[in-house]
Write a protein that holds these residues in place. Structure first.
Motif, PDB file in Angstrom:
ATOM      1  N   UNK A 280     -28.212  19.056 -18.855  1.00 22.57           N
ATOM      2  CA  UNK A 280     -27.983  20.110 -19.835  1.00 22.57           C
ATOM      3  C   UNK A 280     -29.346  20.555 -20.383  1.00 22.57           C
ATOM      4  N   UNK A 281     -29.628  21.841 -20.248  1.00 21.62           N
ATOM      5  CA  UNK A 281     -30.919  22.363 -20.716  1.00 21.62           C
ATOM      6  C   UNK A 281     -30.860  22.914 -22.130  1.00 21.62           C
ATOM      7  N   UNK A 282     -29.775  23.637 -22.454  1.00 19.35           N
ATOM      8  CA  UNK A 282     -29.705  24.246 -23.778  1.00 19.35           C
ATOM      9  C   UNK A 282     -28.276  24.634 -24.120  1.00 19.35           C
ATOM     10  N   UNK A 283     -28.036  24.787 -25.420  1.00 25.34           N
ATOM     11  CA  UNK A 283     -26.773  25.354 -25.875  1.00 25.34           C
ATOM     12  C   UNK A 283     -26.935  26.870 -25.866  1.00 25.34           C
ATOM     13  N   UNK A 284     -25.871  27.567 -25.494  1.00 32.54           N
ATOM     14  CA  UNK A 284     -25.893  29.024 -25.430  1.00 32.54           C
ATOM     15  C   UNK A 284     -24.582  29.563 -26.006  1.00 32.54           C
ATOM     16  N   UNK A 285     -24.532  30.868 -26.203  1.00 36.49           N
ATOM     17  CA  UNK A 285     -23.287  31.503 -26.645  1.00 36.49           C
ATOM     18  C   UNK A 285     -22.343  31.618 -25.447  1.00 36.49           C
ATOM     19  N   UNK A 286     -21.072  31.894 -25.715  1.00 38.96           N
ATOM     20  CA  UNK A 286     -20.103  32.074 -24.632  1.00 38.96           C
ATOM     21  C   UNK A 286     -20.527  33.232 -23.729  1.00 38.96           C
ATOM     22  N   UNK A 287     -21.025  34.302 -24.334  1.00 37.98           N
ATOM     23  CA  UNK A 287     -21.477  35.464 -23.559  1.00 37.98           C
ATOM     24  C   UNK A 287     -22.650  35.106 -22.641  1.00 37.98           C
ATOM     25  N   UNK A 288     -23.613  34.347 -23.164  1.00 37.57           N
ATOM     26  CA  UNK A 288     -24.758  33.927 -22.339  1.00 37.57           C
ATOM     27  C   UNK A 288     -24.301  33.032 -21.191  1.00 37.57           C
ATOM     28  N   UNK A 289     -23.313  32.187 -21.446  1.00 37.23           N
ATOM     29  CA  UNK A 289     -22.780  31.323 -20.381  1.00 37.23           C
ATOM     30  C   UNK A 289     -22.166  32.165 -19.278  1.00 37.23           C
ATOM     31  N   UNK A 290     -21.396  33.171 -19.638  1.00 35.48           N
ATOM     32  CA  UNK A 290     -20.781  34.048 -18.625  1.00 35.48           C
ATOM     33  C   UNK A 290     -21.850  34.801 -17.826  1.00 35.48           C
ATOM     34  N   UNK A 291     -22.867  35.305 -18.510  1.00 32.40           N
ATOM     35  CA  UNK A 291     -23.946  36.024 -17.824  1.00 32.40           C
ATOM     36  C   UNK A 291     -24.684  35.108 -16.853  1.00 32.40           C
ATOM     37  N   UNK A 292     -24.907  33.865 -17.258  1.00 35.96           N
ATOM     38  CA  UNK A 292     -25.587  32.909 -16.381  1.00 35.96           C
ATOM     39  C   UNK A 292     -24.789  32.704 -15.111  1.00 35.96           C
ATOM     40  N   UNK A 293     -23.479  32.534 -15.238  1.00 40.24           N
ATOM     41  CA  UNK A 293     -22.646  32.341 -14.057  1.00 40.24           C
ATOM     42  C   UNK A 293     -22.641  33.567 -13.162  1.00 40.24           C
ATOM     43  N   UNK A 294     -22.623  34.749 -13.753  1.00 42.61           N
ATOM     44  CA  UNK A 294     -22.636  35.980 -12.961  1.00 42.61           C
ATOM     45  C   UNK A 294     -23.915  36.117 -12.148  1.00 42.61           C
ATOM     46  N   UNK A 295     -25.032  35.700 -12.718  1.00 42.28           N
ATOM     47  CA  UNK A 295     -26.321  35.900 -12.067  1.00 42.28           C
ATOM     48  C   UNK A 295     -26.764  34.745 -11.182  1.00 42.28           C
ATOM     49  N   UNK A 296     -26.306  33.541 -11.465  1.00 40.10           N
ATOM     50  CA  UNK A 296     -26.905  32.386 -10.816  1.00 40.10           C
ATOM     51  C   UNK A 296     -25.968  31.529  -9.977  1.00 40.10           C
ATOM     52  N   UNK A 297     -24.681  31.713 -10.067  1.00 37.86           N
ATOM     53  CA  UNK A 297     -23.807  30.790  -9.341  1.00 37.86           C
ATOM     54  C   UNK A 297     -23.462  31.327  -7.964  1.00 37.86           C
ATOM     55  N   UNK A 298     -23.141  30.429  -7.080  1.00 38.67           N
ATOM     56  CA  UNK A 298     -22.764  30.794  -5.726  1.00 38.67           C
ATOM     57  C   UNK A 298     -21.310  30.476  -5.456  1.00 38.67           C
ATOM     58  N   UNK A 299     -20.626  29.817  -6.345  1.00 39.37           N
ATOM     59  CA  UNK A 299     -19.291  29.311  -6.062  1.00 39.37           C
ATOM     60  C   UNK A 299     -18.176  30.292  -6.411  1.00 39.37           C
ATOM     61  N   UNK A 300     -18.446  31.563  -6.472  1.00 32.86           N
ATOM     62  CA  UNK A 300     -17.421  32.554  -6.785  1.00 32.86           C
ATOM     63  C   UNK A 300     -16.676  33.027  -5.542  1.00 32.86           C
ATOM     64  N   UNK A 301     -16.919  32.401  -4.400  1.00 34.51           N
ATOM     65  CA  UNK A 301     -16.220  32.788  -3.190  1.00 34.51           C
ATOM     66  C   UNK A 301     -16.931  33.868  -2.403  1.00 34.51           C
ATOM     67  N   UNK A 302     -18.066  34.277  -2.874  1.00 29.24           N
ATOM     68  CA  UNK A 302     -18.813  35.297  -2.144  1.00 29.24           C
ATOM     69  C   UNK A 302     -19.386  34.691  -0.872  1.00 29.24           C
ATOM     70  N   UNK A 303     -19.345  35.465   0.185  1.00 32.03           N
ATOM     71  CA  UNK A 303     -19.878  34.997   1.453  1.00 32.03           C
ATOM     72  C   UNK A 303     -21.382  35.246   1.482  1.00 32.03           C
ATOM     73  N   UNK A 304     -22.118  34.227   1.818  1.00 32.34           N
ATOM     74  CA  UNK A 304     -23.562  34.349   1.924  1.00 32.34           C
ATOM     75  C   UNK A 304     -23.913  34.421   3.398  1.00 32.34           C
ATOM     76  N   UNK A 305     -24.647  35.444   3.759  1.00 37.78           N
ATOM     77  CA  UNK A 305     -25.057  35.595   5.151  1.00 37.78           C
ATOM     78  C   UNK A 305     -26.558  35.406   5.241  1.00 37.78           C
ATOM     79  N   UNK A 306     -26.961  34.639   6.222  1.00 39.29           N
ATOM     80  CA  UNK A 306     -28.385  34.413   6.436  1.00 39.29           C
ATOM     81  C   UNK A 306     -28.751  34.926   7.813  1.00 39.29           C
ATOM     82  N   UNK A 307     -29.856  35.598   7.893  1.00 42.94           N
ATOM     83  CA  UNK A 307     -30.321  36.140   9.150  1.00 42.94           C
ATOM     84  C   UNK A 307     -31.671  35.511   9.479  1.00 42.94           C
ATOM     85  N   UNK A 308     -31.787  35.036  10.704  1.00 48.80           N
ATOM     86  CA  UNK A 308     -33.036  34.447  11.147  1.00 48.80           C
ATOM     87  C   UNK A 308     -33.602  35.309  12.270  1.00 48.80           C
TER      88      UNK A 308
END
Length: 85
Positions: free
Chosen positions: A49-77
């Motif tokens: 745990x790094x810091x306490x945040x507001x509920x809104x900040x928590x939602x924004x963090x998940x929107x910007x930083x999480x990968x587990x929302x079911x979005x498909x990640x494609x990698x090209x080599x």
């Protein structure tokens, strides 16, 4: 890949918090912040745990930083030829 999570604390056990991250319970250490209680929203990085945040900040963090929302990640080599090291 680094992953920042955020969620609501549901329980504190000694030096660890159980955090609800979009319905998944995650355990995170409280090494850097001590005044966490159930109901608080926090950010988590690599299980700490790094810091306490507001509920809104928590939602924004998940929107910007999480990968587990079911979005498909494609990698090209691409093939790189004739490299010298």
């Amino acid at each position: 890949m680094a992953l920042m999570l955020a969620g609501r604390v549901v329980e504190v056990k000694g030096n660890k918090a159980i955090v609800d991250v979009e319905g998944q319970l995650k355990e995170a250490k409280l090494d850097f912040i001590k005044d966490v209680k159930p109901g608080d929203y926090v950010t988590i990085y690599y299980g700490i745990v790094l810091e306490k945040v507001s509920e809104e900040e928590a939602r924004e963090t998940l929107e910007h930083c999480s990968y587990h929302r079911g979005a498909k990640v494609e990698m090209t080599f691409s093939l790189v030829e004739n490299l010298r090291f």
